[in-house]
Write a protein that holds these residues in place. Structure first.
Motif, PDB file in Angstrom:
ATOM      1  N   GLY A 193      -2.373  23.458 -17.688  1.00  0.00           N
ATOM      2  CA  GLY A 193      -2.833  23.479 -16.308  1.00  0.00           C
ATOM      3  C   GLY A 193      -2.016  22.561 -15.417  1.00  0.00           C
ATOM      4  O   GLY A 193      -1.035  21.944 -15.840  1.00  0.00           O
ATOM      5  N   PHE A 194      -2.460  22.458 -14.193  1.00  0.00           N
ATOM      6  CA  PHE A 194      -1.784  21.630 -13.201  1.00  0.00           C
ATOM      7  C   PHE A 194      -2.806  21.211 -12.149  1.00  0.00           C
ATOM      8  O   PHE A 194      -3.830  21.872 -11.954  1.00  0.00           O
ATOM      9  N   TYR A 195      -2.511  20.120 -11.490  1.00  0.00           N
ATOM     10  CA  TYR A 195      -3.325  19.656 -10.362  1.00  0.00           C
ATOM     11  C   TYR A 195      -2.492  18.707  -9.517  1.00  0.00           C
ATOM     12  O   TYR A 195      -1.494  18.126  -9.973  1.00  0.00           O
ATOM     13  N   GLY A 196      -2.893  18.557  -8.284  1.00  0.00           N
ATOM     14  CA  GLY A 196      -2.166  17.683  -7.374  1.00  0.00           C
ATOM     15  C   GLY A 196      -3.000  17.358  -6.158  1.00  0.00           C
ATOM     16  O   GLY A 196      -4.045  17.972  -5.920  1.00  0.00           O
ATOM     17  N   GLY A 197      -2.534  16.379  -5.397  1.00  0.00           N
ATOM     18  CA  GLY A 197      -3.279  15.997  -4.206  1.00  0.00           C
ATOM     19  C   GLY A 197      -2.844  14.665  -3.651  1.00  0.00           C
ATOM     20  O   GLY A 197      -1.714  14.208  -3.859  1.00  0.00           O
ATOM     21  N   LEU A 198      -3.749  14.024  -2.959  1.00  0.00           N
ATOM     22  CA  LEU A 198      -3.481  12.765  -2.266  1.00  0.00           C
ATOM     23  C   LEU A 198      -3.342  11.614  -3.253  1.00  0.00           C
ATOM     24  O   LEU A 198      -4.175  11.441  -4.144  1.00  0.00           O
ATOM     25  N   HIS A 199      -2.275  10.846  -3.074  1.00  0.00           N
ATOM     26  CA  HIS A 199      -2.019   9.662  -3.898  1.00  0.00           C
ATOM     27  C   HIS A 199      -2.186   8.413  -3.040  1.00  0.00           C
ATOM     28  O   HIS A 199      -1.540   8.271  -1.999  1.00  0.00           O
ATOM     29  N   ILE A 200      -3.059   7.501  -3.473  1.00  0.00           N
ATOM     30  CA  ILE A 200      -3.300   6.228  -2.783  1.00  0.00           C
ATOM     31  C   ILE A 200      -3.153   5.114  -3.815  1.00  0.00           C
ATOM     32  O   ILE A 200      -3.690   5.210  -4.929  1.00  0.00           O
ATOM     33  N   GLU A 201      -2.444   4.038  -3.443  1.00  0.00           N
ATOM     34  CA  GLU A 201      -2.198   2.966  -4.413  1.00  0.00           C
ATOM     35  C   GLU A 201      -2.073   1.607  -3.729  1.00  0.00           C
ATOM     36  O   GLU A 201      -1.016   1.266  -3.208  1.00  0.00           O
ATOM     37  N   PRO A 202      -3.135   0.809  -3.722  1.00  0.00           N
ATOM     38  CA  PRO A 202      -3.010  -0.575  -3.244  1.00  0.00           C
ATOM     39  C   PRO A 202      -2.269  -1.417  -4.275  1.00  0.00           C
ATOM     40  O   PRO A 202      -2.456  -1.247  -5.484  1.00  0.00           O
ATOM     41  N   ILE A 203      -1.422  -2.338  -3.783  1.00  0.00           N
ATOM     42  CA  ILE A 203      -0.552  -3.138  -4.644  1.00  0.00           C
ATOM     43  C   ILE A 203      -0.841  -4.621  -4.425  1.00  0.00           C
ATOM     44  O   ILE A 203      -0.937  -5.088  -3.287  1.00  0.00           O
ATOM     45  N   PHE A 204      -0.939  -5.355  -5.524  1.00  0.00           N
ATOM     46  CA  PHE A 204      -1.183  -6.797  -5.473  1.00  0.00           C
ATOM     47  C   PHE A 204       0.030  -7.544  -6.040  1.00  0.00           C
ATOM     48  O   PHE A 204       0.766  -7.019  -6.860  1.00  0.00           O
ATOM     49  N   PHE A 262       0.840  -1.193   0.000  1.00  0.00           N
ATOM     50  CA  PHE A 262       0.000   0.000   0.000  1.00  0.00           C
ATOM     51  C   PHE A 262       0.875   1.243   0.000  1.00  0.00           C
ATOM     52  O   PHE A 262       1.847   1.331   0.745  1.00  0.00           O
ATOM     53  N   GLU A 263       0.537   2.182  -0.896  1.00  0.00           N
ATOM     54  CA  GLU A 263       1.257   3.443  -0.987  1.00  0.00           C
ATOM     55  C   GLU A 263       0.341   4.595  -0.620  1.00  0.00           C
ATOM     56  O   GLU A 263      -0.846   4.587  -0.942  1.00  0.00           O
ATOM     57  N   ILE A 264       0.902   5.596   0.025  1.00  0.00           N
ATOM     58  CA  ILE A 264       0.178   6.832   0.298  1.00  0.00           C
ATOM     59  C   ILE A 264       1.182   7.974   0.232  1.00  0.00           C
ATOM     60  O   ILE A 264       2.296   7.871   0.743  1.00  0.00           O
ATOM     61  N   GLY A 265       0.789   9.055  -0.443  1.00  0.00           N
ATOM     62  CA  GLY A 265       1.708  10.169  -0.594  1.00  0.00           C
ATOM     63  C   GLY A 265       1.062  11.330  -1.317  1.00  0.00           C
ATOM     64  O   GLY A 265      -0.166  11.499  -1.316  1.00  0.00           O
ATOM     65  N   PHE A 266       1.911  12.129  -1.964  1.00  0.00           N
ATOM     66  CA  PHE A 266       1.452  13.311  -2.687  1.00  0.00           C
ATOM     67  C   PHE A 266       1.936  13.227  -4.124  1.00  0.00           C
ATOM     68  O   PHE A 266       3.057  12.779  -4.396  1.00  0.00           O
ATOM     69  N   ILE A 267       1.082  13.662  -5.059  1.00  0.00           N
ATOM     70  CA  ILE A 267       1.453  13.694  -6.469  1.00  0.00           C
ATOM     71  C   ILE A 267       1.031  15.018  -7.082  1.00  0.00           C
ATOM     72  O   ILE A 267      -0.039  15.555  -6.765  1.00  0.00           O
ATOM     73  N   GLY A 268       1.893  15.569  -7.925  1.00  0.00           N
ATOM     74  CA  GLY A 268       1.599  16.794  -8.649  1.00  0.00           C
ATOM     75  C   GLY A 268       1.747  16.563 -10.146  1.00  0.00           C
ATOM     76  O   GLY A 268       2.712  15.917 -10.585  1.00  0.00           O
ATOM     77  N   THR A 269       0.817  17.060 -10.946  1.00  0.00           N
ATOM     78  CA  THR A 269       0.802  16.827 -12.385  1.00  0.00           C
ATOM     79  C   THR A 269       0.632  18.144 -13.133  1.00  0.00           C
ATOM     80  O   THR A 269      -0.192  18.978 -12.754  1.00  0.00           O
ATOM     81  N   ALA A 270       1.401  18.312 -14.204  1.00  0.00           N
ATOM     82  CA  ALA A 270       1.250  19.445 -15.110  1.00  0.00           C
ATOM     83  C   ALA A 270       0.917  18.904 -16.495  1.00  0.00           C
ATOM     84  O   ALA A 270       1.459  17.872 -16.908  1.00  0.00           O
ATOM     85  N   PHE A 271       0.029  19.579 -17.223  1.00  0.00           N
ATOM     86  CA  PHE A 271      -0.371  19.079 -18.535  1.00  0.00           C
ATOM     87  C   PHE A 271      -0.438  20.213 -19.563  1.00  0.00           C
ATOM     88  O   PHE A 271      -0.585  21.386 -19.210  1.00  0.00           O
ATOM     89  N   TYR A 272      -0.335  19.818 -20.811  1.00  0.00           N
ATOM     90  CA  TYR A 272      -0.401  20.758 -21.928  1.00  0.00           C
ATOM     91  C   TYR A 272      -1.193  20.099 -23.050  1.00  0.00           C
ATOM     92  O   TYR A 272      -0.870  18.977 -23.474  1.00  0.00           O
TER      93      TYR A 272
END
Length: 241
Positions: A117-128, A90-100
């Motif tokens: 633009g840009f956006y960012g926020g909470l990153h959650i990632e369950p892993i199998f 399980f991962e938890i963190g922050f991610i920021g993205t910029a797009f064109y």
């Protein structure tokens, strides 16, 4: 003629033999007790050791690049993230993205405008399948950002200029699916697809766009300490079955 028996010597020898037997018995008992105590301590330590819930911790920095669409126009995006990994599951963190987004490719009348633009926020990632070399994960981003139309006409005096009032604030939810490949315990590659869902935006009359929804695919690189699911305490057990 009967032999002369020295009872003092005889008694002394018997006493000596008896004493040696008792001493030997005492040593054997002492050795047995010591061995038993040592084994008991080792057994207790082993049980206590195995009963511990050994969670493998990790942390990494990631960089990704994606290609997709927004309103059928080509969209390029890059992302940066930092995350904590618990037991490689399980991962938890922050991610920021910029797009064109290259709106010029659509042949619009106002083809001197592109979307960025840009956006960012909470990153959650369950892993199998986290103990395997190849893993499967389902990341999701929940956050917010902003988007604006920018002037792409190099002959215009206002080329690239975006006023503060031109930015449209958006709320974004971005689920996806990734395939992770563990090169070693410090480097991991990821490839996957994600789908962006956003709140409404309003760029009229310049451009009729309600949302920045879109699908994108890409790859990323993670560098950090993942521990690769190793149980470092197992190394101390020689006869590990």
């Amino acid at each position: 003629m009967q032999p002369i028996i020295n009872y003092d010597v005889y008694n002394y020898r018997n006493l000596k033999v008896s004493t040696m037997k008792q001493f030997s018995t005492f040593l054997l008992l002492l050795l047995f007790c010591f061995t038993n105590t040592t084994n008991s301590q080792e057994s207790e330590d082993y049980i206590e050791f195995n009963d511990r819930k050994n969670i493998v911790h990790g942390v990494y920095l990631g960089l990704g690049f994606h290609y997709g669409t927004i309103d059928e126009a080509e969209t390029f995006s890059s992302s940066f993230k930092v995350a904590y990994v618990a037991n490689q599951q399980f991962e938890i963190g922050f991610i920021g993205t910029a797009f064109y987004t290259d709106l010029n490719r659509l042949g619009l009348d106002t083809n001197n405008k592109d979307l960025a633009g840009f956006y960012g926020g909470l990153h959650i990632e369950p892993i199998f399948f986290s103990k395997s070399k190849v893993n499967l994960s389902f990341p999701i981003l929940i956050g917010a950002g902003a988007a604006a139309l920018i002037n792409d006409d190099v002959n215009d005096d206002n080329y690239g200029i975006v006023d503060d009032d031109d930015w449209q604030h958006v709320f974004v939810v971005e689920p996806g699916i990734n395939v992770l490949y563990n090169i070693n315990r410090y480097i991991q590659l990821e490839a996957g697809v994600r789908f962006r869902l956003s709140s409404r935006v309003d760029f009229q009359p310049e451009y009729d766009l309600e949302r920045i929804n879109g699908v994108s695919a890409g790859m990323g690189l993670k560098i950090g300490v993942f521990n690769m699911g190793r149980n470092r305490y197992k190394k101390k057990i020689k006869n590990d079955i």
